[in-house]
Enzyme design. Sequence first.
Site, mmCIF file in Angstrom:
data_model
loop_
_atom_site.group_PDB
_atom_site.id
_atom_site.type_symbol
_atom_site.label_atom_id
_atom_site.label_comp_id
_atom_site.label_asym_id
_atom_site.label_seq_id
_atom_site.Cartn_x
_atom_site.Cartn_y
_atom_site.Cartn_z
ATOM 1 N N PRO A 10 1.332 -1.181 -0.352
ATOM 2 C CA PRO A 10 -0.116 -0.171 -0.218
ATOM 3 C C PRO A 10 0.912 1.031 0.099
ATOM 4 C CG PRO A 10 -0.070 -1.169 2.133
ATOM 5 C CD PRO A 10 0.536 -2.355 1.189
ATOM 6 N N ASN A 11 0.252 2.403 -0.601
ATOM 7 C CA ASN A 11 1.203 3.772 -1.250
ATOM 8 C C ASN A 11 2.147 3.859 -1.670
ATOM 9 O OD1 ASN A 11 -1.433 5.545 1.119
ATOM 10 N ND2 ASN A 11 -0.143 3.795 2.880
ATOM 11 N N ARG A 18 5.408 10.897 -2.605
ATOM 12 C CA ARG A 18 4.974 10.177 -0.656
ATOM 13 C C ARG A 18 6.080 10.570 -0.128
ATOM 14 N NH1 ARG A 18 4.935 4.735 1.025
ATOM 15 N NH2 ARG A 18 4.694 4.599 3.571
ATOM 16 N N TYR A 23 10.982 8.631 1.358
ATOM 17 C CA TYR A 23 11.302 7.510 0.153
ATOM 18 C C TYR A 23 12.083 7.972 -1.072
ATOM 19 C CZ TYR A 23 8.021 5.424 3.453
ATOM 20 O OH TYR A 23 7.068 4.770 4.619
ATOM 21 N N ASN A 74 8.159 -5.346 -1.441
ATOM 22 C CA ASN A 74 8.028 -4.610 0.186
ATOM 23 C C ASN A 74 6.807 -4.408 0.452
ATOM 24 O OD1 ASN A 74 7.702 -2.094 0.923
ATOM 25 N ND2 ASN A 74 8.944 -0.920 -0.361
ATOM 26 N N ALA A 77 3.248 -0.624 4.949
ATOM 27 C CA ALA A 77 2.891 -0.649 6.171
ATOM 28 C C ALA A 77 2.018 -3.035 6.819
ATOM 29 C CB ALA A 77 1.844 -0.189 6.482
ATOM 30 N N GLU A 98 12.994 -9.533 1.931
ATOM 31 C CA GLU A 98 12.266 -8.441 2.564
ATOM 32 C C GLU A 98 12.463 -6.843 1.179
ATOM 33 O OE1 GLU A 98 11.845 -8.652 6.299
ATOM 34 O OE2 GLU A 98 10.668 -6.253 6.272
ATOM 35 N N HIS A 100 13.162 -2.411 1.776
ATOM 36 C CA HIS A 100 11.819 -1.836 2.632
ATOM 37 C C HIS A 100 12.874 -0.007 1.777
ATOM 38 C CE1 HIS A 100 9.512 -3.218 4.861
ATOM 39 N NE2 HIS A 100 10.356 -4.218 5.107
ATOM 40 N N ARG A 107 12.804 4.023 12.530
ATOM 41 C CA ARG A 107 11.675 4.754 12.680
ATOM 42 C C ARG A 107 10.808 5.206 13.485
ATOM 43 N NH1 ARG A 107 9.410 5.154 6.703
ATOM 44 N NH2 ARG A 107 8.332 6.501 7.991
HETATM 45 C C1 DQA Z 1 8.852 1.097 3.277
HETATM 46 C C2 DQA Z 1 8.597 0.954 4.877
HETATM 47 C C3 DQA Z 1 7.326 1.029 5.958
HETATM 48 O O1 DQA Z 1 7.548 1.355 7.312
HETATM 49 C C4 DQA Z 1 6.289 1.861 4.706
HETATM 50 O O2 DQA Z 1 4.873 2.300 5.532
HETATM 51 C C5 DQA Z 1 6.162 1.964 3.596
HETATM 52 C C6 DQA Z 1 7.381 2.283 3.036
HETATM 53 C C7 DQA Z 1 9.671 1.376 2.592
HETATM 54 O O3 DQA Z 1 9.772 0.866 1.753
HETATM 55 O O4 DQA Z 1 10.419 1.889 3.316
HETATM 56 O O5 DQA Z 1 5.426 2.048 3.246
HETATM 57 O O6 DQA Z 1 7.731 -0.255 3.540
#
Ligand code: DQA
Length: 144
Positions: A10-11, A18, A23, A74, A77, A98, A100, A107
């Site tokens: 998501p997002n 964003r 990011y 990725n 959240a 995994e 990110h 964080r």
């Molecule tokens: C994320 C880190 C997560 O905590 C966050 O909710 C994201 C992006 C990252 O790529 O840094 O949406 O996965």
Amino acid sequence: MRNILIINGPNLNMLGMREPDIYGTQTLSDIEEMCKDAAGSLGFEIDLRQSNHEGEIIDWLQQSKDAFDGLIINAAAYTHTSIAIHDALKLLDYPIIELHISDPKKRESFRHVSYIEPLARDVISGHGAKGYEMALKKLSEILN
Ligand code: DQA
């Protein structure tokens, strides 16, 4: 040719606009192009997807079982909340990385838990968009 699935949660469709201070300014399309370039030289075919819906991600994971040789995920959240994605990952027997863009462990404390990590061969975080390329290289090391 090996098939690699890259799932974004998501997002991540909002990358570029964003929270660019966290990011970066690259969009998901920019990242897809970068992954395609890297994949070509590694002998990979990639399928990069994004969904804002937990159930859709779980469907994709279930369907990927015999169709892919590796996964970069990725889960955004959902990383920190989804036991359902954790359970779906348990069905898979190919290597999982995994990923990110930021480093969640540096964080807020609610980002410190990962339900993906116990099932991942490696975790790449805090390297920005470049992390996707690093994850492909990692998969290539594992698969070769
Ligand atoms: C994320 C880190 C997560 O905590 C966050 O909710 C994201 C992006 C990252 O790529 O840094 O949406 O996965």
